[in-house]
Design an enzyme around this catalytic site. Sequence first.
Site, mmCIF file in Angstrom:
data_model
loop_
_atom_site.group_PDB
_atom_site.id
_atom_site.type_symbol
_atom_site.label_atom_id
_atom_site.label_comp_id
_atom_site.label_asym_id
_atom_site.label_seq_id
_atom_site.Cartn_x
_atom_site.Cartn_y
_atom_site.Cartn_z
ATOM 1 N N ASN A 27 8.212 95.542 -49.076
ATOM 2 C CA ASN A 27 7.464 96.438 -49.373
ATOM 3 C C ASN A 27 8.453 97.849 -49.597
ATOM 4 O O ASN A 27 9.293 98.049 -49.635
ATOM 5 C CB ASN A 27 7.409 96.450 -47.715
ATOM 6 C CG ASN A 27 5.444 96.900 -47.950
ATOM 7 O OD1 ASN A 27 5.133 97.340 -48.698
ATOM 8 N ND2 ASN A 27 4.756 96.512 -46.972
ATOM 9 N N CYS A 58 1.565 101.833 -54.812
ATOM 10 C CA CYS A 58 2.152 100.635 -54.502
ATOM 11 C C CYS A 58 2.711 99.781 -55.717
ATOM 12 O O CYS A 58 3.486 99.387 -55.783
ATOM 13 C CB CYS A 58 1.387 99.865 -53.501
ATOM 14 S SG CYS A 58 -0.095 99.092 -53.857
ATOM 15 N N HIS A 108 -3.026 95.012 -52.062
ATOM 16 C CA HIS A 108 -0.972 96.239 -52.171
ATOM 17 C C HIS A 108 -0.220 95.154 -53.015
ATOM 18 O O HIS A 108 -0.365 94.355 -53.060
ATOM 19 C CB HIS A 108 -1.035 96.427 -50.535
ATOM 20 C CG HIS A 108 -0.184 96.687 -50.445
ATOM 21 N ND1 HIS A 108 0.786 97.885 -50.385
ATOM 22 C CD2 HIS A 108 1.049 96.373 -49.865
ATOM 23 C CE1 HIS A 108 1.674 98.086 -50.159
ATOM 24 N NE2 HIS A 108 2.474 97.524 -49.657
#
Length: 457
Positions: free
Chosen positions: A398, A82, A376
């Site tokens: 995202n 991520c 994250h």
Amino acid sequence: MLGCTFAGLSLFAQGNISPEMLSRLQTNGKLSTAERAIRNGLAANDIRTFAVNQDNQGEQNTYFSNSVPSKGITDQKSSGRCWLFTGLNVMRSKMINQKHLHEMEFSQVYLFFYDQLEKANLFLQAVIDTHRKPMDDKTVEWLFKHPISDGGTFTGVADLVMKYGLVPKGVMPETYTANNTARFRSLLERKLREDGLQLREEASAGKKSADLQRTKEAMLAEIYHALVMVYGEPPTQFTWAPKDANGNYTETPRTFTPRQFYEEMIGENLIDDYVMLMNDPTRPYWKTYEIEYDRHTYDGHNWLYLNLPMDEIKAAAIASIKDSTMMYMSCDVGKELDSNRGLLDLRNYDYSSVLGLDFGMDKRQRIMTFDSSSSHAMTLKAVDLDANGTPQKWEVENSWGATSGFKGHLIMTDQWLDEYLFRLVVNKKYLSERILDAARQRPTLLPCWDPMFACEE
């Protein structure tokens, strides 16, 4: 022998669960009729199904007063990349808007290849550097527990991009292992631990530094070969030109090296032009901190950040969004997440009413007790300000695919952000002089095993 056992147990009698205590617990734990109905439902359902706060299920407000334009949603799939997707998405947005492109996506696996190679070298060299310390030394123990990982921070993005450049995704596309990293990573961990033990033995036996470096290079050659097998060979040059919505070239294709491509298409100094801001109420604000051995390249930079109150961080974020500049951010994304709606809101679930338990820890207490940490990274792109300029909610792009959350995005209330945002990386031009002055101070060095950073994105 039995007498000794009972005698030993008697030492703990004052703190144990006695039959009398158990009887009182059973009496106090008797369920009402309504609680029995809930218990029956919980036996066959996820607790969140019963904890959903129906009062917060109205039509979702997806309006934002200030938003950075973006095109397309990326997908890290079953990998811990991520941090890399987020960093590249920040640069992708910049390139799309400045070059007026129909679309753009950088190759994540290209930089991940070098990330894994560099982390392998960092581990092996650190083993050489610490060979005089015993195996149960905290640093040595940490190194062998964490020889390599998928995770990282913006500092790693900056060091890797500035060293290796960028390539478009079409030049080096994703592979199965890039999207599903766990099995191969576990094999790399095993091999690196084996190599690390060999280096410690050779160093302890008195091998010269030059000989140790030759051994390490031979080990890295094997790692490089394995990386090529699962990720492909990183290109040293390629031909590229932008395309329109119909797939037609809008310019004559040109040949680039990865470094030339980065310098022409982005051109920023990612190391010097950005500051990582942190909100960690367990440590003093307006202080800088550095994490030892928490870097991606041996010749790169340790993870460095400035700890600030949330109001200072949000002011910088608003300034960046108003100037159409996305930001790298990280948070504890699993807390109070309604994944179906893509909503992060403290009011999403009412576990207290279901379980009869009150949850009252604040952010500082959750960090201290290991209940919360950053898990994250995502790309902060929008804020909704009221008439007084006060933020009401925020939106992130995202990297979980276009069908996740709200069209690939997550929306978070300002109250949620206060509780669960940890880091934000901001260009220096959006920061006050006070923040810039504080960022220049000599950092406090924190050990690599500090619990705050044990489970990072």
